[in-house]
Design an enzyme around this catalytic site. Structure first.
Site, PDB file in Angstrom:
ATOM      1  N   ASP A 413      -4.616  38.156  16.841  1.00 27.85           N
ATOM      2  CA  ASP A 413      -4.739  38.915  15.597  1.00 27.85           C
ATOM      3  C   ASP A 413      -5.538  38.110  14.570  1.00 27.85           C
ATOM      4  O   ASP A 413      -5.664  36.883  14.677  1.00 27.85           O
ATOM      5  CB  ASP A 413      -3.344  39.233  15.065  1.00 27.85           C
ATOM      6  CG  ASP A 413      -3.283  40.530  14.283  1.00 27.85           C
ATOM      7  OD1 ASP A 413      -4.331  40.985  13.806  1.00 27.85           O
ATOM      8  OD2 ASP A 413      -2.180  41.096  14.154  1.00 27.85           O
ATOM      9  N   GLU A 416     -11.008  37.395  12.375  1.00 23.24           N
ATOM     10  CA  GLU A 416     -12.264  37.482  11.623  1.00 23.24           C
ATOM     11  C   GLU A 416     -12.732  36.110  11.114  1.00 23.24           C
ATOM     12  O   GLU A 416     -13.960  35.885  11.172  1.00 23.24           O
ATOM     13  CB  GLU A 416     -12.114  38.443  10.432  1.00 23.24           C
ATOM     14  CG  GLU A 416     -11.765  39.869  10.792  1.00 23.24           C
ATOM     15  CD  GLU A 416     -10.270  40.081  11.006  1.00 23.24           C
ATOM     16  OE1 GLU A 416      -9.473  39.236  10.537  1.00 23.24           O
ATOM     17  OE2 GLU A 416      -9.903  41.070  11.637  1.00 23.24           O
ATOM     18  N   ASP A 487      -6.705  47.602  11.159  1.00 25.03           N
ATOM     19  CA  ASP A 487      -5.580  48.209  10.446  1.00 25.03           C
ATOM     20  C   ASP A 487      -6.042  49.455   9.685  1.00 25.03           C
ATOM     21  O   ASP A 487      -6.116  49.465   8.444  1.00 25.03           O
ATOM     22  CB  ASP A 487      -4.958  47.198   9.490  1.00 25.03           C
ATOM     23  CG  ASP A 487      -4.367  45.998  10.219  1.00 25.03           C
ATOM     24  OD1 ASP A 487      -4.203  46.077  11.442  1.00 25.03           O
ATOM     25  OD2 ASP A 487      -4.070  44.987   9.565  1.00 25.03           O
TER      26      ASP A 487
END
Length: 794
Positions: A413, A416, A487
């Site tokens: 997760d 980035e 998300d």
């Protein structure tokens, strides 16, 4: 029922061009064709030197080098200084190319490089570069390049920019990763090539003219075509302006060229192509196992269950909270006995207060730390995935605590990496092991997935790597990294945006993509309106490369039985269809690994010559057979769909219609409008509760007549890497329309556990025959097959 909509061809041609281009006078086009640099000086060729693989040109300002990689791939580099500065390559892994036949002609006005497929013309007067196909048709122009000295994050460097003149071009642009503006065709658009939650940046775009540009730069970059007749490509940090021109003209070849540069995607275990059960989040071992057991009790097909975050005491230290997870090895063993695979969340962040944190801090393994406590505490560190020793340390944590107890897959997760309260990527203002983080600002997801992929490959060859990452960069496909779209909101607006987002990601060369079915925030399974959204999203997800539910729900329930009995029936039907299609899907996975294929395909990939497909971003092909038409409006009972030139069968009824035409397809809540192209051969296996519950026998072989067709059926051991050593088998199917003959070729290859004999139940699809999810009760022919070629006629 499907209603045919009559629409004169001139209407959609006019509408397409009027949407994209304002009228431009002939005079203006003529003038634009002769315009040269006005604000920048010309940069003429001063001298040239032919090299073994290309040519280097000394310009008045700097140097230009063109390398002939193959007959369809040309590398272009411009440097403001000579010699060209050497730099390490992290994205492009192919550095040697077979000798390619090419010629160079030098004339008074131009230098021309020619291969069997391309001509590259360098104008002596200004150093501009024009790429042409072998017939002389202009494909792409590099009109100007510039390297502007600048200081970024304390480093003396250059801002790189390329200008391409587009006057008179009606091409469309696709790719650049996944973005959330709801845009499919980027003509007339600008895109920031930088990483954010829900935005995944890949510096590759493809043109409907049949070429692609891979912009070889990992810093924050920009694709700017806001003015239709000018394309600018730029990067924040560069020593050299560097790109690859990739010629097709078919998009699969362009993508194949990108993967030749950056690596092929390996196969996932067969289980990964089944159904993934996930939510935010399972809180205890008991809850997780209870859900898995109920799936088996209800006979709902599923292969995978996911443990999201906060299974730990402290983020970063992979120790289960024993009060909630008293027996992690026993939990994994229970799941495996029930034929479930477990994916577990692991983050790149490390909170203070653990021995792991202290050890990493002492060794300088953190890029930066949070300054103020909020959702995350102060002094939480982001690990330096650019440091090879830190990558080894990171994998070792996962290996010792998780892989060694049998965890099957990795949910990486916030790759980035996440910044939350600021727009600027953390790397842009920090140093990494490699130096200036701004130079590598987009590359973190490539490096951290490399840590896990290379780590697991070194630990075992018995279990294929599977990574689900929230972000990616060019090359991540070689690390067995799939992505999800981040998300996104739980509403119809964001659902609709996921379709072009996924199509552009797929056409960017990375084949494995999925979404949080139902959206991440936030849905109420007891609400009838949300149930409708979830059903429509699940129907779409059935034809994604990966089928996965996830999200935050007000009831804390996100299983297929959570949405009421009526919804459960529909969801189960599509889940069952997914499993029946596994022979088709797994064979596509092999095509993706071995042939540069892409499973989820914008219509322009297969119908590039049809101008109507240029701006259709809400329909797509799933493999060579299925035309998928997601329903993205609440309360809809029909769905308008464009059928390109071909004969198309309604999957649910078996009726057929000729394209090109627009139809209003029936779309009651239980039906996703789905068409199959004539010439398709679809292998469908038996219904099952998990991917390897039973052999794919018998295979129902659905034949959609009306055109010649081929399909290669692939099988292997379903997991492990013996397929890389040749342990697999293929069977070629060919339908000859003129002779009305199906040929099942001799089987090629073998592997341990292969079925020596099997049955093919051949169905020639027609009205109400060989339709829908359930196997046809009266197949036209039943063939016992033992590996030898055989033919079948209706």
């Amino acid at each position: 029922m499907t209603k045919i909509v009559q629409e004169p061809p001139q209407c959609w041609r006019m509408r397409r061009f009027s949407c994209l281009f304002a009228p431009v006078s002939l005079l203006l086009l003529c003038v634009a064709g002769t315009v040269h640099a006005q604000w920048n000086p010309l940069n003429p060729v001063v001298s040239l030197e032919r090299e073994s693989g290309g040519v280097q040109l000394t310009l008045q300002y700097g140097a230009l080098r063109l390398e002939v990689c193959s007959d369809s791939i040309i590398r272009v580099r411009y440097s403001p200084t000579t010699p060209f500065r050497a730099r390490p390559e992290f994205v492009v892994i192919k550095d040697r190319w077979p000798a390619t036949k090419w010629e160079m002609q030098s004339a008074e006005d131009a230098i021309v490089l020619s291969t069997s497929l391309l001509k590259v013309v360098i104008a002596r007067k200004d150093g501009s570069v024009t790429f042409q196909d072998s017939s002389g048709k202009s494909l792409f122009e590099q009109n100007e390049v510039s390297m502007t000295p600048t200081v970024v994050n304390g480093e003396q460097t250059y801002h790189a920019e390329l200008y391409s003149k587009l006057w008179g071009s009606y091409e469309s642009f696709y790719g650049l990763g996944q973005h959330q503006a709801g845009v499919w065709n980027y003509r007339g658009e600008a895109v920031d090539i930088s990483q954010d939650n829900t935005n995944i940046s890949i510096p590759l775009f493809l043109s409907s003219n049949g070429y692609g540009i891979f912009w070889n730069n990992a810093s924050r970059s920009r694709f700017n075509n806001r003015f239709l007749n000018a394309l600018y490509l730029s990067s924040e940090v560069a020593d050299v302006l560097d790109y690859y021109f990739l010629y097709g003209p078919e998009f699969d070849k362009v993508i194949g060229g990108y993967r030749e540069l950056t690596g092929r995607p390996p196969m996932f275990g067969k289980w990964a192509y089944g159904f993934w059960q996930c939510k935010n989040k399972y809180n205890t071992e008991e809850e997780l196992l209870g859900v898995a057991h109920k799936y088996r009790q209800l006979h709902i097909p599923a292969d995978n269950i996911v443990q999201d975050w906060f299974w730990w005491y402290t983020m970063g230290e992979p120790v289960f909270d024993k009060a909630r997870y008293p027996d992690p090895p026993g939990m994994v063993e229970d799941l495996h006995k029930n034929k479930f695979h477990l994916m577990i969340s692991f983050w790149p962040y490390f909170r203070p207060g653990t021995k792991t944190y202290e050890a990493m801090d002492e060794r300088g393994f953190f890029i930066d730390k949070t300054k103020v406590g909020a959702f995350h505490p102060a002094q939480m560190g982001l690990y330096d995935a650019f440091n090879p020793e830190a990558r080894k340390y990171y994998w070792n944590l996962m290996d010792q605590a998780l892989f060694k107890i049998g965890v099957d897959a990795w949910w990486l997760d916030t790759t980035e990496p996440e910044t939350e309260d600021r727009e600027t990527n953390i790397l842009v203002t920090n140093k990494t092991y490699l130096g200036n983080g701004a130079r590598y600002a987009n590359m973190f997801p490539l490096m951290t997935t490399s840590a896990v992929y290379q780590g697991q490959r070194s630990a075992s060859d018995q279990k294929r790597v599977f990574i689900l990452s929230r972000s990616a960069f060019a090359g991540a496909q070689r690390n067995a990294a799939a992505v999800w779209s981040g998300d996104v909101n739980s509403d119809w607006v964001f659902f609709k945006k996921q379709i072009p987002a996924g199509l552009n990601y797929s056409i960017s060369g990375l084949p494995y993509w999925t979404t949080d079915i139902g959206g991440f925030v936030s849905g109420n399974p007891d609400d009838a309106a949300y149930r409708e959204l979830f059903i429509r999203w699940f129907q779409f997800g059935t034809f994604n490369p990966l089928l996965r539910v996830h999200g935050t729900r007000s009831t804390n329930q996100n299983e297929l039985w959570s949405y009421g009995s009526d919804a459960q029936k529909i969801l189960l039907s599509y889940d069952t269809l997914r499993y029946r299609l596994l022979p088709y899907i797994y064979s596509m996975a092999w095509m993706t690994t071995s042939q540069g294929y892409t499973p989820m395909r914008g219509l322009v990939m297969d119908f590039r010559a049809d101008p109507r497909t240029a701006s259709i971003g809400d329909q797509f092909m799933f493999g060579p057979a299925f035309l998928v038409n997601p329903v993205t409006e609440p309360g809809a009972n029909t769905r308008r769909a464009y059928l390109p030139k071909a004969k198309w069968y309604d999957f649910w009824t078996g009726t057929s219609v000729e394209g090109p035409r627009t139809v209003d397809a029936a779309a009651p809540i239980e039906k996703l409008p789905l068409f199959v192209r004539a010439g398709s051969i679809i292998p469908m296996g038996p219904a099952k509760e998990w991917s390897t519950e039973k052999p794919e026998d018998p295979i129902e072989l659905r034949i959609y007549r009306g055109a010649n067709g081929d399909f290669t059926f692939y099988e292997d051991e379903n997991d492990g890497y013996n397929y890389e050593k040749g342990a697999y088998a293929t069977i070629q199917f060919h339908w000859e329309e003129g002779k009305q003959t199906l040929t099942i070729a001799e089987r090629k290859g073998e592997f341990p556990g292969m079925l020596a004999d099997r049955s093919f139940e051949v169905v020639f699809v027609g009205a109400n025959h060989g339709v829908g999810i359930v196997a046809e009760g009266k197949p036209d022919k039943v063939i016992r097959y033992s590996g030898k070629q055989t033919t079948v006629t209706p």
